[in-house]
Design a protein around this motif. Structure first.
Motif, mmCIF file in Angstrom:
data_model
loop_
_atom_site.group_PDB
_atom_site.id
_atom_site.type_symbol
_atom_site.label_atom_id
_atom_site.label_comp_id
_atom_site.label_asym_id
_atom_site.label_seq_id
_atom_site.Cartn_x
_atom_site.Cartn_y
_atom_site.Cartn_z
ATOM 1 N N UNK A 458 0.954 -0.817 0.032
ATOM 2 C CA UNK A 458 -0.356 -0.028 -0.490
ATOM 3 C C UNK A 458 0.716 1.459 -0.221
ATOM 4 N N UNK A 459 0.647 2.247 -1.017
ATOM 5 C CA UNK A 459 1.304 3.324 -0.953
ATOM 6 C C UNK A 459 0.756 3.939 0.184
ATOM 7 N N UNK A 460 2.295 4.291 1.396
ATOM 8 C CA UNK A 460 1.352 5.624 1.895
ATOM 9 C C UNK A 460 1.521 6.775 1.536
ATOM 10 N N UNK A 461 1.345 8.214 2.123
ATOM 11 C CA UNK A 461 1.990 9.735 1.102
ATOM 12 C C UNK A 461 1.752 10.443 2.696
ATOM 13 N N UNK A 462 2.870 11.302 2.735
ATOM 14 C CA UNK A 462 3.078 12.547 3.647
ATOM 15 C C UNK A 462 2.897 14.005 3.047
ATOM 16 N N UNK A 463 2.298 14.572 3.916
ATOM 17 C CA UNK A 463 2.180 16.000 3.663
ATOM 18 C C UNK A 463 3.241 16.794 2.945
ATOM 19 N N UNK A 464 3.914 17.725 1.534
ATOM 20 C CA UNK A 464 4.590 17.903 1.232
ATOM 21 C C UNK A 464 5.477 19.721 2.231
ATOM 22 N N UNK A 465 5.583 19.308 2.762
ATOM 23 C CA UNK A 465 6.239 20.498 3.631
ATOM 24 C C UNK A 465 6.911 21.706 3.486
ATOM 25 N N UNK A 466 8.152 21.010 2.969
ATOM 26 C CA UNK A 466 8.836 21.955 1.652
ATOM 27 C C UNK A 466 8.634 22.362 0.297
ATOM 28 N N UNK A 467 7.666 21.908 -0.534
ATOM 29 C CA UNK A 467 7.070 22.012 -1.739
ATOM 30 C C UNK A 467 8.504 21.578 -2.602
ATOM 31 N N UNK A 468 9.032 20.500 -1.741
ATOM 32 C CA UNK A 468 9.932 19.926 -2.704
ATOM 33 C C UNK A 468 9.433 18.682 -3.609
ATOM 34 N N UNK A 469 8.446 18.038 -3.446
ATOM 35 C CA UNK A 469 7.740 17.751 -4.281
ATOM 36 C C UNK A 469 7.860 17.746 -5.775
ATOM 37 N N UNK A 470 6.879 19.006 -5.732
ATOM 38 C CA UNK A 470 6.520 19.989 -6.967
ATOM 39 C C UNK A 470 7.684 20.595 -7.619
ATOM 40 N N UNK A 471 8.497 21.193 -7.055
ATOM 41 C CA UNK A 471 10.018 21.467 -7.798
ATOM 42 C C UNK A 471 10.504 20.459 -8.192
ATOM 43 N N UNK A 472 9.990 18.888 -7.657
ATOM 44 C CA UNK A 472 11.748 18.005 -8.493
ATOM 45 C C UNK A 472 10.518 17.147 -9.320
ATOM 46 N N UNK A 473 9.249 17.029 -9.317
ATOM 47 C CA UNK A 473 8.494 16.604 -10.156
ATOM 48 C C UNK A 473 8.374 17.356 -11.474
ATOM 49 N N UNK A 474 8.329 18.554 -11.580
ATOM 50 C CA UNK A 474 8.703 19.512 -12.958
ATOM 51 C C UNK A 474 9.838 19.266 -13.309
ATOM 52 N N UNK A 475 11.076 19.217 -12.669
ATOM 53 C CA UNK A 475 12.115 19.224 -13.371
ATOM 54 C C UNK A 475 11.926 17.691 -13.998
ATOM 55 N N UNK A 476 11.731 17.026 -13.391
ATOM 56 C CA UNK A 476 11.831 15.353 -13.949
ATOM 57 C C UNK A 476 11.339 15.070 -15.576
ATOM 58 N N UNK A 477 10.141 16.216 -15.794
ATOM 59 C CA UNK A 477 9.453 16.101 -16.521
ATOM 60 C C UNK A 477 10.042 17.198 -17.038
ATOM 61 N N UNK A 478 10.159 17.978 -16.882
ATOM 62 C CA UNK A 478 10.932 19.369 -18.199
ATOM 63 C C UNK A 478 12.003 18.321 -18.370
#
Length: 489
Positions: A458-478
């Motif tokens: 089962x996948x567990x999720x936690x909050x992204x307090x530093x907003x690093x997930x969105x930044x990193x995912x955008x860089x990966x996609x780009x």
């Protein structure tokens, strides 16, 4: 070469003779060996692929979304197979590098992302695999060799399908819901939970005992207090779009690629986002404890280092930023604050002052400090503020990691020490400041896991307090989209 250094000199040594040579002032000049260029590496000759090998490489490239290297949901089967050998191999090598050590370039890393993947050249392994007709084994060796990565890869497939099927319904705000509630919002809750939890019945508008259990399971998966009460915080977690969950998994898969291929057998790991420390022996957790990590704005950095010593009864040398922004204002507002908290002002040579809090029960570092080299000046330590460990949201430090059970960790690390013998309490009680150096420093990882698979998958999720997930995912996609565009030319 000597003449090239002259502009960097000053004073008499900068003067040159008429011939342009640097004067030696009677000291024989050392013989300088001639500069010999390193031999150029032999040119890389593109191997001739068999039809089966070309198909294997094409399938590997088309599976880039499955490895979390692109977000698009297009079916890529057949796209890569239409390329010539040279284009196919170039694209395959780029993909191999991305799967093995990450899609990012050096310039993409933020300052606090202190983990860096080792340099990786896929060519030697690739060329040998083609020559020996072992491409499948080479392809399988590329991803990080960890169950944690495999679990995220499986989870990515699940959440991509959820996204492709339209995601999940948005929960409307309203009064808190718990056992015995009823109505349309309860039915909507069932349908939402059923998307991720196959045990939930999709019909019925009554909040019964099975639904209460399902709510608690969801709250645990999201790192929330499993109260069984559906309030604002739980609804917010349920309303994170499926697309964002996919990007969150992608970001965490990328972070796995930054780790070394062989994690240290004995190691201490901190999950910054979950605020938990775990001690490992191989893949087996030895002990785990709550932690307090950096609040947003005072981020705890990701890094790898080695705990080399433990300071018993440490004084706290207050960082200038904390002294200026927090402690001096408290002293001015409440004269005597420093004295009441065992803080003294130390005059510095050449002017200025610094603050130091004496060791003891009032020290912000508590009774133990775990030192490891790093450029961020962070460490693990005890804390007199025990109330923070009872909270579910434990991001409250200035960047260092506070521990709920520091004595237990110290005893583990000093188990074979002849002085302490795995029992540091007598030294703490003595009150004297001492540094216990570890005969065998222990590797420590500060990691940022906001998505991870349980032992049941089962996948567990936690909050992204530093907003690093969105930044990193955008860089990966780009980067991934750019690589895909270049490969398709």
């Amino acid at each position: 070469m000597a003449a090239a250094l002259v502009p960097l000199l000053s004073g008499p040594a900068a003067a040159q003779t008429a011939s342009g040579a640097v004067p030696t002032f009677g000291v024989p000049a050392p013989a300088i060996p001639p500069v010999v260029d390193a031999p150029a590496p032999p040119p890389r000759v593109m191997p001739k692929l068999t039809r089966a090998q070309a198909s294997q490489l094409a399938a590997m490239i088309d599976a880039a979304p499955a490895q979390g290297l692109r977000h698009d949901l297009r079916d890529g089967d057949g796209e890569a197979a239409d390329r010539g050998d040279a284009e196919l191999i170039t694209a395959a090598l780029d993909h191999a590098r991305a799967v093995h050590s990450g899609r990012l370039e050096t310039s993409d890393f933020l300052k606090d992302w202190g983990l860096r993947p080792a340099a990786y050249d896929p060519w030697p392994g690739f060329s040998q695999a083609v020559a020996n007709d072992r491409l499948a084994a080479w392809i399988n060796s590329l991803p990080p060799p960890y169950a944690g990565y495999d679990g995220l890869m499986k989870g990515l497939k699940t959440y991509r399908k959820i996204e492709a099927d339209g995601g999940w319904p948005t929960m409307a705000s309203g009064p808190d819901m718990t056992i015995n509630a009823s109505g349309a919002r309860v039915l909507a809750l069932r349908r939402r939970l059923a998307v991720e939890d196959s045990e939930v019945a999709k019909t019925g508008d009554t909040f019964d005992r099975p639904l209460l259990d399902a709510v608690r399971r969801a709250q645990r998966r999201y790192g929330l207090q499993p109260s069984g009460i559906v309030s604002t915080q739980t609804i917010a977690a349920l309303n994170v779009p499926a697309r964002d969950r996919v990007r969150q998994i992608m970001a965490n898969m990328e972070r796995w690629r930054w780790l070394p291929q062989d994690l240290a057998k004995d190691r201490v790991q901190v999950n910054i986002a979950a605020a938990v420390l775990t001690v490992f022996d191989g893949d087996n957790p030895v002990t785990s404890m709550k932690a307090v990590t950096g609040r947003p704005g005072d981020n705890t950095p990701m890094l790898q280092s080695r705990i080399h010593s433990i300071v018993i009864n440490p004084p706290w040398n207050v960082p200038t930023s904390i002294a200026t922004k927090e402690l001096w204002p408290k002293e001015r507002a409440n004269p005597g604050y420093f004295k009441r908290n065992s803080i003294k002002v130390i005059k510095l040579d050449g002017g200025g002052t610094r603050l130091q809090q004496a060791a003891g029960d009032m020290s912000a570092l508590g009774r133990l400090k775990f030192d490891f080299d790093n450029p961020y000046s962070v460490y693990l330590h005890d804390s007199p503020a025990q109330a923070a460990f009872s909270r579910w949201d434990r991001l409250a430090s200035h960047g260092c990691v506070r521990l709920a059970k520091p004595v237990e960790l110290a005893d583990l690390l000093l188990a074979n020490d002849p002085t302490y013998g795995g029992n540091v309490k007598p030294a703490i009680d003595a009150g004297e400041t001492k540094r216990a150096r570890l005969a065998n420093p222990v590797t420590v990882y500060l990691l940022y896991w906001t998505a991870f698979a349980s032992s049941a998958g089962q996948i567990n999720f936690r909050a992204d307090p530093y907003d690093w997930d969105g930044i990193l995912a955008s860089k990966i996609e780009a980067r991934g989209n750019r690589a895909a565009a270049l490969a398709s030319r």
